[in-house]
Design a protein around this motif. Structure first.
Motif, PDB file in Angstrom:
ATOM      1  N   SER A  60      50.237  85.461  44.793  1.00 47.79           N
ATOM      2  CA  SER A  60      51.251  86.092  43.980  1.00 47.79           C
ATOM      3  C   SER A  60      51.945  87.314  44.598  1.00 47.79           C
ATOM      4  O   SER A  60      53.131  87.542  44.261  1.00 47.79           O
ATOM      5  CB  SER A  60      50.843  86.439  42.678  1.00 47.79           C
ATOM      6  OG  SER A  60      49.814  87.631  43.019  1.00 47.79           O
ATOM      7  N   TYR A  62      50.998  89.807  43.665  1.00 45.84           N
ATOM      8  CA  TYR A  62      51.068  91.022  42.562  1.00 45.84           C
ATOM      9  C   TYR A  62      52.376  91.076  41.897  1.00 45.84           C
ATOM     10  O   TYR A  62      52.600  92.224  41.467  1.00 45.84           O
ATOM     11  CB  TYR A  62      50.267  92.052  43.153  1.00 45.84           C
ATOM     12  CG  TYR A  62      48.790  92.134  43.744  1.00 45.84           C
ATOM     13  CD1 TYR A  62      47.866  92.238  43.110  1.00 45.84           C
ATOM     14  CD2 TYR A  62      48.773  91.584  45.110  1.00 45.84           C
ATOM     15  CE1 TYR A  62      46.574  91.953  43.620  1.00 45.84           C
ATOM     16  CE2 TYR A  62      47.477  91.366  45.597  1.00 45.84           C
ATOM     17  CZ  TYR A  62      46.464  91.595  45.085  1.00 45.84           C
ATOM     18  OH  TYR A  62      45.218  91.329  45.350  1.00 45.84           O
ATOM     19  N   ASN A  64      55.296  88.876  39.386  1.00 44.89           N
ATOM     20  CA  ASN A  64      55.841  87.926  38.419  1.00 44.89           C
ATOM     21  C   ASN A  64      56.199  86.824  39.009  1.00 44.89           C
ATOM     22  O   ASN A  64      57.442  87.004  39.364  1.00 44.89           O
ATOM     23  CB  ASN A  64      56.443  88.306  37.122  1.00 44.89           C
ATOM     24  CG  ASN A  64      55.511  88.993  36.085  1.00 44.89           C
ATOM     25  OD1 ASN A  64      54.400  89.024  36.352  1.00 44.89           O
ATOM     26  ND2 ASN A  64      56.320  89.875  35.253  1.00 44.89           N
ATOM     27  N   SER A  65      55.854  85.657  39.339  1.00 42.26           N
ATOM     28  CA  SER A  65      56.516  84.681  40.422  1.00 42.26           C
ATOM     29  C   SER A  65      57.639  84.031  39.580  1.00 42.26           C
ATOM     30  O   SER A  65      57.664  83.994  38.515  1.00 42.26           O
ATOM     31  CB  SER A  65      55.421  83.540  40.634  1.00 42.26           C
ATOM     32  OG  SER A  65      54.249  84.001  41.236  1.00 42.26           O
ATOM     33  N   GLY A  68      56.242  80.420  38.930  1.00 44.14           N
ATOM     34  CA  GLY A  68      54.859  80.307  38.852  1.00 44.14           C
ATOM     35  C   GLY A  68      54.364  81.236  37.583  1.00 44.14           C
ATOM     36  O   GLY A  68      54.797  81.406  36.612  1.00 44.14           O
ATOM     37  N   ASN A  69      53.230  81.862  38.067  1.00 49.69           N
ATOM     38  CA  ASN A  69      52.802  82.548  36.838  1.00 49.69           C
ATOM     39  C   ASN A  69      52.908  84.119  37.027  1.00 49.69           C
ATOM     40  O   ASN A  69      53.335  84.544  37.927  1.00 49.69           O
ATOM     41  CB  ASN A  69      50.933  82.754  36.694  1.00 49.69           C
ATOM     42  CG  ASN A  69      50.502  81.038  36.537  1.00 49.69           C
ATOM     43  OD1 ASN A  69      50.853  80.313  35.531  1.00 49.69           O
ATOM     44  ND2 ASN A  69      49.535  80.593  37.386  1.00 49.69           N
ATOM     45  N   ASN A  70      52.913  84.805  35.667  1.00 52.16           N
ATOM     46  CA  ASN A  70      53.173  86.165  35.590  1.00 52.16           C
ATOM     47  C   ASN A  70      52.102  87.144  36.010  1.00 52.16           C
ATOM     48  O   ASN A  70      51.535  87.655  35.214  1.00 52.16           O
ATOM     49  CB  ASN A  70      53.653  86.584  34.237  1.00 52.16           C
ATOM     50  CG  ASN A  70      55.197  85.949  33.931  1.00 52.16           C
ATOM     51  OD1 ASN A  70      55.705  85.537  35.014  1.00 52.16           O
ATOM     52  ND2 ASN A  70      55.350  85.830  32.768  1.00 52.16           N
ATOM     53  N   TYR A  71      51.708  87.106  37.477  1.00 49.89           N
ATOM     54  CA  TYR A  71      50.444  87.989  37.768  1.00 49.89           C
ATOM     55  C   TYR A  71      50.829  89.227  37.538  1.00 49.89           C
ATOM     56  O   TYR A  71      49.764  89.964  37.327  1.00 49.89           O
ATOM     57  CB  TYR A  71      50.269  87.674  39.570  1.00 49.89           C
ATOM     58  CG  TYR A  71      49.307  86.228  39.477  1.00 49.89           C
ATOM     59  CD1 TYR A  71      48.141  86.243  39.312  1.00 49.89           C
ATOM     60  CD2 TYR A  71      50.147  85.134  39.715  1.00 49.89           C
ATOM     61  CE1 TYR A  71      47.328  85.000  39.425  1.00 49.89           C
ATOM     62  CE2 TYR A  71      49.621  83.695  40.143  1.00 49.89           C
ATOM     63  CZ  TYR A  71      48.161  83.664  39.981  1.00 49.89           C
ATOM     64  OH  TYR A  71      47.396  82.703  40.220  1.00 49.89           O
ATOM     65  N   VAL A 144      57.386  82.425  44.857  1.00 47.22           N
ATOM     66  CA  VAL A 144      56.837  83.638  44.161  1.00 47.22           C
ATOM     67  C   VAL A 144      58.270  84.564  44.080  1.00 47.22           C
ATOM     68  O   VAL A 144      58.589  85.078  42.967  1.00 47.22           O
ATOM     69  CB  VAL A 144      56.066  84.505  45.033  1.00 47.22           C
ATOM     70  CG1 VAL A 144      55.801  86.013  44.580  1.00 47.22           C
ATOM     71  CG2 VAL A 144      54.713  83.942  45.133  1.00 47.22           C
TER      72      VAL A 144
END
Length: 233
Positions: A60, A62, A64-65, A68-71, A144
């Protein structure tokens, strides 16, 4: 989605006492178990009264991708608060420390620049400081950052440091380390010069024999623990 977090805790936990905490970030291609599997971390930690939290942050950076996911949201809004619910971890900045290698070095710096009042010491080992190198090491980087994200100043560490609270950054103690044969040595040197001359940070900069690999990070992590000056058992 479900995920996991690796945590090392002192052998004896007194819930009325808050534990100093290291937030330890992994690099690209690894996960939250990498530091435990590939270094002497557990033996080193056993000498100190400290907890170590190692989240799984995927590929990610670190962030918010885009696709993808909001890491990033997970890290700052879920992971850190939730770990403090599960375990008696200190919330005081003087007892919270950040360490990261490679992509995790980028993540540690980003978190420190965004929330400098959360931490007192930050160590970044072989960090990715210039996102222009990312396409060469991460073919799926657009998942990302999107097509133009690596050149977007919102993802640039220098821009983040310039827009952070200067007095809070100066209060933090900084440790930077890069192997003398690291393929990103030039970028690391340039970033160190920027932080010391433009942002006026006092950084301990270690350059030792090594490449961008776990042999180097395994040798360096014990030095970082000594630099942290933690309470020994």
């Amino acid at each position: 989605m479900q995920t996991n977090v690796s945590v090392i805790l002192p052998d004896e936990i007194k819930f009325q006492q808050k534990i100093p905490t290291i937030w330890l970030f992994h690099g690209l291609g690894d996960n939250g178990t990498g530091w435990k599997r590939k270094t002497n971390l557990e033996q080193i930690v056993s000498k100190y009264e400290v907890a170590v939290v190692m989240p799984n942050m995927g590929r990610s950076f670190y962030t918010n991708s885009i696709y993808g996911n909001n890491y990033w949201d997970y890290l700052v809004k879920e992971l850190i608060p939730q770990m403090r619910e599960y375990f008696p971890l200190s919330c005081k900045p003087e007892f919270n420390y950040l360490i990261g290698n490679s992509m995790g070095g980028y993540g540690a710096l980003k978190l420190a620049f965004k929330y400098p009042d959360w931490f007192s010491k930050v160590a970044f080992l072989s960090p990715v400081t210039d996102l222009s190198v990312v396409p060469s090491i991460m073919p799926d980087y657009q998942s990302v950052f999107g097509k133009d994200g690596i050149s977007d100043r919102k993802n640039d560490l220098r821009y983040m440091s310039q827009n952070a609270d200067a007095s809070s950054l100066e209060r933090i103690q900084w440790y930077q380390a890069t192997g003398n044969k690291d393929f990103m040595r030039k970028q690391s040197d340039s970033f160190n010069e920027f932080l010391t001359t433009k942002i006026h940070l006092n950084i301990t900069y270690s350059i030792e024999e090594g490449k961008h690999d776990w042999d180097y990070w395994n040798s360096e992590i014990e030095k970082v623990f000594l630099w942290l000056s933690l309470k020994r058992k």
